[in-house]
Structure formats: C-alpha cells, structure tokens
Design a protein around this motif. Structure first.
Motif: not given
Length: 344
Positions: A212-240
């Motif tokens: 399984w280790r070969d498929l593991y990818l830390p989720l910081e990658y998602v924020k990196e993709r946001c920045e690459a798209m030119g958008m900075t994500p903001e924390p938001t209130q919890s979804v129910f």
C-alpha cells in the motif's frame, strides 16, 4: 390482587470511554458484499463473502440501535460493502428513523444504485449521503473499480441533488500516480456545485504487506494544487457531520473540500464512533482486531448495554496507523480484514 406494574428498562449511562470521548455515532455495515472490486479494497477474484444468514437481520439491527439510542447515540451511518446491494434498505431506514433519540441517518455508497433508490431513501429518512468517487474518467474508474460504470455514479450524484440530500459529499481516496492528476477537476467541481469533496489519505486497511505504501500520497498535495491553480483556500466552518475532515473553500466556491488524514495526522482524540459489522460485531476501533458479537445478547437489554461498555473499555487511545507507515512497533495486532467487512 393488583397486577404488578411493568417497569420500563431505563439506562442511566452514556457511552463515554476512559479517555473522556463521548460516543454518539454508530456506523452500521449492512453487508460485506459489493458490486465493485476496487483495487484498494479487495482482490479481483476469489472473494469469500459471508452467507446471508450470517448478516444481522433488520430486527436485530433495530434492537441494537434501540439500545445504542438509549445510551446516547444520535447519529447513524449505513455502510457496507455496498449497503444498496442489500434488498429493501429503505424499509430498514424507516424503522431506524422512528427510534426515539435517532436524529440523523447518513448513507455511504459507491453510487451505482443510488439514482434508482434516492427518492425512496430520502422519504424513509436518509438525510445525507457520502458517495465514493475516486475518478470521473470512465476508463480510469473502470480500472480502479474493475469494471464499474462512472456514468451511473454521476447519475446518482444528480439524483442526490434532486431529492434534497444535504450535505452531499464525495469521498475521493487519493492515490499516488493513479488519480492525483484529477485533483484539479474535483476542486473545480466545488466552484460550481454545492458539493463537499473529501480527499482521503490512502490507508493500510485490508493489507497484510507493505504494498500500500506505493499508493500513499500526503494530502498537502491538494493544497499545492490549489496554489498551482492560482487560488488560495481558506478554512471554512465545519460541514454537518464532518467527522474527521478539516474543510476549506476556494474563493467564490459554492461547495468546499475536506482533507481526512487518518495516517499522518490522525483524529483519534476526538473519535466519537463505534462500528457494527455486518455479522454483528461491535468494533471500538476500525484498525484493531478487538470486537464483541451482539447476537446472543439481543433480547437481554442489560447484557446488551454491558456489551457496549465492554467494547468501549478496550478502545485504544489511537489507532497507530502512523506507526505502520514508519515501521514502528505496535501495541496491538492491526486488523487485516477487508474494508468491505467493516464498513470503512
């Protein structure tokens, strides 16, 4: 002689473990069977599913939930395997939603049958859905699921909007060099639709080796993709019903995206859930073998109540998946049961 008054059975305890965590959430696996064969969940062939008579009956599930509700459980989630392969699920939902104390019933599904069942489920009492969707590309989806049709899942998503499930969440297991190039597409979906995409770290559940280790990818990658798209994500209130996710919203987005770090940044300290497997075992923790079967205690409310507390008493402070990741010694033997058997 006056007949003896019948004293109703009452409970004066709540499901609080030795670490102070209050448990008000029960995940119920309705079956170990699934109509897909996802690569991270089960092998392509040779599966040995339990016989139907090994599954808890609807009567048995209702009895367990009635006791759980007396002990403070307010939220239920129906899972599998794939819960919608079990016939007449909407009838069970109607029974569970009528139990005093039950306030919310959610469904986790692969979405294949959702379009045809969404309206009945909504009327029966399902309030919200989590749909597993690891790829929106048909060829890749078929590869991940070993033959699934992504158009049926997308139709189930549209039906969910139509009947009014709220919130609607998409569960995306992020896999290195497998679907990581679709992160941008899922993020764009949150800009256009009121949907909540949850990226989930790939977990070592169902594996008794290190593949399984070969498929593991830390989720910081998602924020990196946001920045690459030119958008900075903001924390938001919890979804129910957000559970372990931390949520973010892109500028101007109708929906949001969440990150679930079961391995690298586990959420055990706030865990509020117990699990009931399809064959009737209460599991205090997804990752450990420890479990207690409820079947022989159904009908004896005191014994069933005590069983819940026996399960809570052995619940560990942490699942220790990170130790598996880094090759450290564990305090327990981790489970090697399939995700489908425990409703993951």
């Amino acid at each position: 002689m006056e007949p003896l008054a019948v004293v109703p059975y009452t409970v004066n305890r709540t499901l609080t473990d030795k670490f102070g965590r209050v448990h008000d959430y029960l995940r119920i696996s309705l079956t170990d069977r699934c109509n897909l064969r996802c690569v991270y969940c089960m092998p392509e062939e040779g599966m040995q599913f339990m016989e139907n008579d090994k599954h808890l009956t609807f009567d048995e599930i209702e009895a367990v939930v009635r006791m759980a509700a007396k002990l403070g459980v307010r939220r239920l989630r129906l899972t599998g395997g794939e819960p919608l392969v079990r016939p007449n699920v909407e009838k069970l939902v109607s029974r569970l939603s009528a139990i005093p104390g039950i306030e919310d019933i959610a469904l986790t599904t692969n979405g294949i049958f959702l379009a045809q069942k969404a309206e009945k489920l909504r009327k029966a009492g399902v309030t919200r859905v989590n749909i597993s969707l690891d790829s929106m590309k048909q060829e890749r989806f078929a590869k991940i699921t070993r033959g699934g049709d992504v158009s049926k899942v997308l139709a189930g998503l549209e039906a969910s909007f139509r009947v009014g499930f709220n919130p609607i969440k998409l569960n995306v297991v992020l896999m290195n060099r497998f679907n990581d190039d679709e992160v941008d597409d899922f993020l764009r979906m949150t800009l256009e639709r009121e949907v909540h995409v949850r990226f989930i770290e790939y977990m070592p559940i169902g594996h008794d080796d290190n593949g399984w280790r070969d498929l593991y990818l830390p989720l910081e990658y998602v924020k990196e993709r946001c920045e690459a798209m030119g958008m900075t994500p903001e924390p938001t209130q919890s979804v129910f019903g957000n559970g372990p996710a931390e949520y973010f919203r892109l500028p101007g987005a109708k929906g949001s995206f969440g990150l679930i770090h079961p391995v690298s940044d586990h959420f055990c300290e706030s865990c509020n859930r117990l699990r009931l497997t399809a064959d009737g075992n209460i599991k205090p923790c997804l990752f450990w073998q420890d479990e207690f079967n409820v079947r022989k205690y159904i009908g004896d409310e005191q014994a069933l109540e005590d069983l819940f507390f026996r399960a809570l008493d052995i619940k560990p402070e942490s699942h220790e998946m990170a130790k598996v990741l880094f090759g450290e010694e564990l305090s327990h033997e981790p489970t090697v049961r399939r995700m489908s058997q425990i409703g993951g």
